[in-house]
Design a protein around this motif. Structure first.
Motif, PDB file in Angstrom:
ATOM      1  N   GLY A   5       0.852  -1.118   0.025  1.00 25.19           N
ATOM      2  CA  GLY A   5      -0.009   0.006   0.105  1.00 25.19           C
ATOM      3  C   GLY A   5       0.914   1.247  -0.003  1.00 25.19           C
ATOM      4  N   CYS A   6       0.436   2.410   0.514  1.00 27.16           N
ATOM      5  CA  CYS A   6       0.986   3.428   0.689  1.00 27.16           C
ATOM      6  C   CYS A   6       2.280   3.277   1.360  1.00 27.16           C
ATOM      7  N   ILE A   7       3.319   3.696   0.895  1.00 25.45           N
ATOM      8  CA  ILE A   7       4.874   3.819   1.564  1.00 25.45           C
ATOM      9  C   ILE A   7       4.821   4.385   2.853  1.00 25.45           C
ATOM     10  N   LYS A   8       4.012   5.351   3.058  1.00 29.36           N
ATOM     11  CA  LYS A   8       4.091   6.211   4.207  1.00 29.36           C
ATOM     12  C   LYS A   8       3.097   5.660   5.608  1.00 29.36           C
ATOM     13  N   CYS A   9       1.795   5.160   4.997  1.00 28.40           N
ATOM     14  CA  CYS A   9       0.837   4.898   6.202  1.00 28.40           C
ATOM     15  C   CYS A   9       0.373   3.479   5.754  1.00 28.40           C
ATOM     16  N   PHE A  37       1.532  16.650 -15.824  1.00 34.54           N
ATOM     17  CA  PHE A  37       1.998  15.473 -14.809  1.00 34.54           C
ATOM     18  C   PHE A  37       0.517  14.733 -14.241  1.00 34.54           C
ATOM     19  N   ARG A  38       0.640  13.410 -13.847  1.00 34.92           N
ATOM     20  CA  ARG A  38      -0.287  12.680 -12.975  1.00 34.92           C
ATOM     21  C   ARG A  38       0.442  12.753 -11.823  1.00 34.92           C
ATOM     22  N   VAL A  39      -0.837  13.020 -10.801  1.00 40.16           N
ATOM     23  CA  VAL A  39      -0.499  12.977  -9.339  1.00 40.16           C
ATOM     24  C   VAL A  39      -1.159  11.936  -8.933  1.00 40.16           C
ATOM     25  N   VAL A  40      -0.632  10.752  -8.146  1.00 41.25           N
ATOM     26  CA  VAL A  40      -1.096   9.821  -7.571  1.00 41.25           C
ATOM     27  C   VAL A  40      -0.967  10.158  -5.845  1.00 41.25           C
ATOM     28  N   PHE A  41      -1.885  10.123  -5.161  1.00 43.47           N
ATOM     29  CA  PHE A  41      -1.897  10.354  -3.952  1.00 43.47           C
ATOM     30  C   PHE A  41      -2.739   9.636  -3.113  1.00 43.47           C
ATOM     31  N   CYS A  42      -2.254   9.340  -1.782  1.00 44.38           N
ATOM     32  CA  CYS A  42      -3.123   8.393  -0.788  1.00 44.38           C
ATOM     33  C   CYS A  42      -4.048   9.377  -0.298  1.00 44.38           C
ATOM     34  N   LYS A  43      -5.267   8.881  -0.200  1.00 42.56           N
ATOM     35  CA  LYS A  43      -6.568   9.448   0.309  1.00 42.56           C
ATOM     36  C   LYS A  43      -6.252   9.318   2.068  1.00 42.56           C
ATOM     37  N   ASN A  44      -5.602   8.635   2.502  1.00 42.10           N
ATOM     38  CA  ASN A  44      -5.568   8.526   3.957  1.00 42.10           C
ATOM     39  C   ASN A  44      -4.560   9.620   4.394  1.00 42.10           C
ATOM     40  N   CYS A  45      -3.533   9.555   4.135  1.00 41.23           N
ATOM     41  CA  CYS A  45      -2.128  10.519   4.606  1.00 41.23           C
ATOM     42  C   CYS A  45      -1.762  11.624   3.827  1.00 41.23           C
ATOM     43  N   GLN A  54       2.856  11.878 -20.140  1.00 40.27           N
ATOM     44  CA  GLN A  54       3.048  11.512 -21.417  1.00 40.27           C
ATOM     45  C   GLN A  54       3.722   9.803 -21.550  1.00 40.27           C
ATOM     46  N   THR A  55       4.150   9.392 -20.462  1.00 44.22           N
ATOM     47  CA  THR A  55       4.967   8.393 -20.303  1.00 44.22           C
ATOM     48  C   THR A  55       4.301   7.112 -19.752  1.00 44.22           C
ATOM     49  N   SER A  56       3.069   7.453 -19.113  1.00 43.75           N
ATOM     50  CA  SER A  56       2.569   6.354 -18.214  1.00 43.75           C
ATOM     51  C   SER A  56       0.928   6.325 -18.235  1.00 43.75           C
ATOM     52  N   THR A  57       0.530   4.895 -18.172  1.00 41.22           N
ATOM     53  CA  THR A  57      -0.950   4.961 -18.343  1.00 41.22           C
ATOM     54  C   THR A  57      -1.520   5.052 -16.671  1.00 41.22           C
ATOM     55  N   ALA A  58      -2.572   5.259 -16.737  1.00 49.45           N
ATOM     56  CA  ALA A  58      -3.498   5.206 -15.292  1.00 49.45           C
ATOM     57  C   ALA A  58      -3.453   4.086 -14.484  1.00 49.45           C
ATOM     58  N   GLY A  59      -3.469   2.789 -14.926  1.00 50.95           N
ATOM     59  CA  GLY A  59      -3.216   1.463 -14.222  1.00 50.95           C
ATOM     60  C   GLY A  59      -2.004   1.321 -13.782  1.00 50.95           C
ATOM     61  N   ASN A  60      -0.834   1.601 -14.601  1.00 50.84           N
ATOM     62  CA  ASN A  60       0.408   1.218 -14.376  1.00 50.84           C
ATOM     63  C   ASN A  60       0.938   2.224 -13.280  1.00 50.84           C
ATOM     64  N   VAL A  61       0.609   3.474 -13.114  1.00 53.92           N
ATOM     65  CA  VAL A  61       0.833   4.599 -12.381  1.00 53.92           C
ATOM     66  C   VAL A  61       0.327   4.098 -10.840  1.00 53.92           C
ATOM     67  N   ILE A  62      -0.936   3.676 -10.685  1.00 57.13           N
ATOM     68  CA  ILE A  62      -1.334   3.174  -9.571  1.00 57.13           C
ATOM     69  C   ILE A  62      -0.572   1.779  -9.011  1.00 57.13           C
ATOM     70  N   ASP A  63      -0.369   1.099  -9.867  1.00 62.91           N
ATOM     71  CA  ASP A  63       0.416  -0.098  -9.221  1.00 62.91           C
ATOM     72  C   ASP A  63       1.815   0.233  -9.037  1.00 62.91           C
ATOM     73  N   PHE A  64       2.469   1.231  -9.740  1.00 65.07           N
ATOM     74  CA  PHE A  64       3.696   1.588  -9.228  1.00 65.07           C
ATOM     75  C   PHE A  64       3.818   2.134  -8.288  1.00 65.07           C
ATOM     76  N   PHE A  65       2.804   3.129  -7.681  1.00 67.34           N
ATOM     77  CA  PHE A  65       2.645   3.795  -6.276  1.00 67.34           C
ATOM     78  C   PHE A  65       2.588   2.936  -5.511  1.00 67.34           C
ATOM     79  N   PHE A  66       1.932   1.548  -5.489  1.00 62.90           N
ATOM     80  CA  PHE A  66       1.590   0.625  -4.411  1.00 62.90           C
ATOM     81  C   PHE A  66       2.854  -0.243  -4.527  1.00 62.90           C
TER      82      PHE A  66
END
Length: 68
Positions: A5-9, A37-45, A54-66
């Motif tokens: 999950g989120c690396i912080k919380c 830019f696409r910003v991926v953010f944790c809704k908790n923290c 320009q270089t990433s798709t929505a699904g891949n970005v969420i997967d990378f964030f986690f």
């Protein structure tokens, strides 16, 4: 398999949005927002990561964030 999950919380509740920002030089003077830019953010923290839109798709970005 390890849950990630989120690396912080550790939360798995994330969202994303697109933002545009100015660069340097003349684009900054004339407020031309040519960097997207696409910003991926944790809704908790609120922890956020920026990705070049320009270089990433929505699904891949969420997967990378986690860490997937």
């Amino acid at each position: 398999m390890e849950e990630k999950g989120c690396i912080k919380c550790g939360s798995r509740d994330a969202d994303q949005k697109e933002v545009a920002m100015t660069g340097g030089g003349l684009s900054k003077i004339f407020d031309v927002q040519n960097n997207k830019f696409r910003v991926v953010f944790c809704k908790n923290c609120g922890y956020s990561e920026f990705y070049n839109a320009q270089t990433s798709t929505a699904g891949n970005v969420i997967d990378f964030f986690f860490g997937g």
